[in-house]
Write a protein that holds these residues in place. Structure first.
Motif, PDB file in Angstrom:
ATOM      1  N   UNK A 235      70.396   6.060  33.817  1.00 16.76           N
ATOM      2  CA  UNK A 235      71.571   5.942  34.686  1.00 16.76           C
ATOM      3  C   UNK A 235      72.837   6.346  33.941  1.00 16.76           C
ATOM      4  N   UNK A 236      72.951   5.938  32.684  1.00 18.29           N
ATOM      5  CA  UNK A 236      74.119   6.297  31.886  1.00 18.29           C
ATOM      6  C   UNK A 236      74.182   7.804  31.670  1.00 18.29           C
ATOM      7  N   UNK A 237      73.049   8.412  31.351  1.00 13.52           N
ATOM      8  CA  UNK A 237      73.019   9.857  31.157  1.00 13.52           C
ATOM      9  C   UNK A 237      73.393  10.621  32.416  1.00 13.52           C
ATOM     10  N   UNK A 238      72.888  10.179  33.572  1.00 13.73           N
ATOM     11  CA  UNK A 238      73.219  10.844  34.837  1.00 13.73           C
ATOM     12  C   UNK A 238      74.698  10.671  35.178  1.00 13.73           C
ATOM     13  N   UNK A 239      75.256   9.498  34.862  1.00 14.75           N
ATOM     14  CA  UNK A 239      76.685   9.278  35.106  1.00 14.75           C
ATOM     15  C   UNK A 239      77.528  10.203  34.237  1.00 14.75           C
ATOM     16  N   UNK A 240      77.137  10.380  32.992  1.00 17.15           N
ATOM     17  CA  UNK A 240      77.856  11.298  32.099  1.00 17.15           C
ATOM     18  C   UNK A 240      77.757  12.730  32.636  1.00 17.15           C
ATOM     19  N   UNK A 241      76.565  13.120  33.102  1.00 14.91           N
ATOM     20  CA  UNK A 241      76.403  14.459  33.674  1.00 14.91           C
ATOM     21  C   UNK A 241      77.275  14.636  34.906  1.00 14.91           C
ATOM     22  N   UNK A 242      77.391  13.587  35.732  1.00 15.17           N
ATOM     23  CA  UNK A 242      78.209  13.662  36.940  1.00 15.17           C
ATOM     24  C   UNK A 242      79.677  13.905  36.606  1.00 15.17           C
ATOM     25  N   UNK A 243      80.138  13.332  35.486  1.00 14.54           N
ATOM     26  CA  UNK A 243      81.524  13.558  35.053  1.00 14.54           C
ATOM     27  C   UNK A 243      81.747  15.043  34.784  1.00 14.54           C
ATOM     28  N   UNK A 292      73.846  19.369  32.922  1.00 18.15           N
ATOM     29  CA  UNK A 292      74.981  20.090  32.353  1.00 18.15           C
ATOM     30  C   UNK A 292      74.566  21.487  31.900  1.00 18.15           C
ATOM     31  N   UNK A 293      73.430  21.587  31.263  1.00 18.87           N
ATOM     32  CA  UNK A 293      72.949  22.891  30.797  1.00 18.87           C
ATOM     33  C   UNK A 293      72.645  23.820  31.970  1.00 18.87           C
ATOM     34  N   UNK A 298      74.289  28.656  35.032  1.00 24.18           N
ATOM     35  CA  UNK A 298      74.772  29.280  36.265  1.00 24.18           C
ATOM     36  C   UNK A 298      76.115  29.986  36.015  1.00 24.18           C
ATOM     37  N   UNK A 299      77.023  29.304  35.326  1.00 23.33           N
ATOM     38  CA  UNK A 299      78.335  29.892  35.051  1.00 23.33           C
ATOM     39  C   UNK A 299      78.214  31.129  34.166  1.00 23.33           C
TER      40      UNK A 299
END
Length: 500
Positions: A235-243, A292-293, A298-299
């Motif tokens: 959950x913490x990792x997904x929250x960081x990715x969402x940021x 994130x990767x 994509x970018x």
């Protein structure tokens, strides 16, 4: 005694629910008052929402989509950037109130501009807000909403987001200050009445307080847990990715989060508990890194660099200055630094909205917010630096985390200010080469409110509880009255939802 405590907790939950409802009402009323489309790139963000609603994320800085074009042409008001004297007859008239023969003449040049000239320079923004807003847009269409009602429905998403931020502020205050009722009520109350005009427009900044607020709370919990489980880590990792996936300007907050995790790993290593913590740490890293990767890939594929900012910078005609010229920037003077600091703080509180090309903010009110912020945060910092201030170790950790977030954001804005030559750009410009967009710091709203509430509580440490809450109500009343007074001209606009 237990009954009293339970009654107190029940009362606090009712207050938290009330603050959530007040926040939603606050956003809904002001969203209806502000006509479309605001000067803070609302057209660009709306265009991206329609792209994502159709499942077609842009691959370049493209022109306005066919879905967004009629909405932008029809419902845009010139009142943000023009005075009445510049209009025929000195009156702003919406196209739907014109005579039939005048409508075509009014819309033709605007349609041509948005279809052939305007380019969406926000096209490479991370996708999370636009996916969420695109789904909300499709839901409105399914419900049969059309035209201005559908546009207003899209803005209504902000009310839901802000109400959730208020709830999260309450949860955070209870978690960090479990025995301090003033802070537990002050944080969500301040969030509910926060006078940031960005909450009343379509944009991705509005999601930043929610995603980083969640990451902030989960990181603190992860740090305090001696043996964190895989669920908490994921959950913490997904929250960081969402940021990261909400806005690229959140990068300084991610840097502080990374530092926070490094300190946790160092603590585990010193305590001899690093080996059993490897699986949850790996889960956190994977859940954060993979999304994130994927977006960076994509970018790189579609926009030519990992963050997608190169095309935007080229479009804005910014150029990199040699590092040797950075120190010549006016930021490194007393006057320049004060200009940078006070305007960043002022726009963090009130936003950057213009009306008739003038800021919708009183200089006196802006100065009050700046002085109040500096004074309250200085009090919180002084208490934090005192060994016997009464803060527990988890509270010190949370407050230190908040101060680091603020310092990182200011340092990031300072770097952007000195790094670029802004050429003929309107903002920032060569005449005022400062990034002072406080809205880009909204990701740290919950850490800021934590610091602000703690500082207020320290300032009133020897006051009676009733006096503390009375002064809090006075502050909230000041915030609301000043916001209404500043935005009153907007409520009279013939382009807003009240007049359609």
């Amino acid at each position: 005694m237990n009954i009293d405590i339970n009654q107190s907790k029940t009362g606090d939950r009712k207050f938290l629910l009330l603050f959530c409802l007040l926040a939603a009402a606050h956003v809904l009323v002001f969203s209806a008052a502000f006509p479309f489309f605001s000067v803070v790139d609302e057209q660009a963000h709306f265009d991206l929402v329609t792209h994502y609603a159709e499942g077609r994320p842009p691959r370049t800085l493209s022109h306005t989509s066919k879905v967004a074009l009629p909405y932008i042409v029809c419902f845009s008001t010139p009142e943000y950037l023009h005075t009445a004297e510049s209009q025929p007859g000195g009156v702003f008239r919406p196209p739907w109130k014109l005579a039939p023969e005048e409508i075509k003449e009014w819309m033709a040049p605007r349609r041509q501009f948005w279809q052939e000239v305007a380019v969406n320079h926000e096209a490479s923004q991370p996708p999370l807000y636009y996916i969420l807003a695109g789904g909300w847009w499709r839901l409105g269409e399914t419900m049969g909403l059309r035209d201005s009602l559908l546009l207003q429905w899209l803005r209504c998403l902000n009310a839901l987001i802000v109400a959730t931020v208020v709830w999260l502020a309450g949860v955070t205050s209870i978690k960090i200050f479990p025995g301090n009722r003033f802070i537990q009520l002050a944080m969500p109350a301040l969030a509910a009445f926060f006078p940031q005009s960005l909450f009343y427009a379509i944009n991705n900044d509005v999601l930043c307080p929610l995603v980083f607020g969640m990451a902030f709370l989960l990181l603190l919990k992860f740090y305090e847990t001696e043996k964190p489980g895989l669920g908490l880590a994921a959950a913490t990792g997904l929250a960081v990715a969402a940021v990261f996936l909400t806005k690229i300007s959140n990068l300084p907050l991610l840097a502080v989060a990374g530092l926070f995790l490094v300190l946790k790993i160092a603590d585990l290593w010193r305590a001899g508990g690093l080996r059993p913590a490897v699986p949850p740490l790996a889960a956190l890293f994977i859940c954060a890194a993979v999304p994130m990767a994927a977006w960076m890939a994509w970018c790189q594929t579609n926009f030519g660099d990992l963050t997608g900012t190169a095309q935007k910078i080229k479009f804005l005609n910014w150029t990199n200055k040699p590092p040797g010229e950075w120190l010549h920037h006016p930021l490194f003077t007393v006057h320049g630094f004060w200009f940078f600091l006070k305007n960043t703080i002022a726009t963090f509180w009130q936003g950057e909205q213009l009306w008739h090309f003038q800021p919708l903010a009183s200089p006196a009110v802006s100065f009050t917010y700046v002085a109040l912020t500096l004074g309250v945060l200085a009090t919180a910092l002084a208490a934090l630096l005192r060994p016997r201030s009464g803060f527990t170790t988890p509270q010190r950790r949370a407050l230190s985390f908040g101060f680091l977030c603020g310092a990182a954001m200011l340092a990031f804005f300072a770097l952007l200010s000195v790094k670029y030559d802004f050429q003929d750009c309107f903002y920032p410009s060569r005449e005022h080469p400062f990034f002072v967009s406080g809205r880009l710091m909204l990701g740290m709203l919950i850490p800021f409110l934590l610091l602000f509430a703690a500082g207020l509580e320290r300032l009133m440490l020897n006051f009676q509880m009733a006096t503390k809450f009375f002064l809090l109500v006075v502050l909230l009343g000041f915030m609301l009255v000043c916001e209404i007074t500043a935005d009153l001209p907007v409520f009279a606009s013939q382009f807003n939802w009240f007049h359609q």
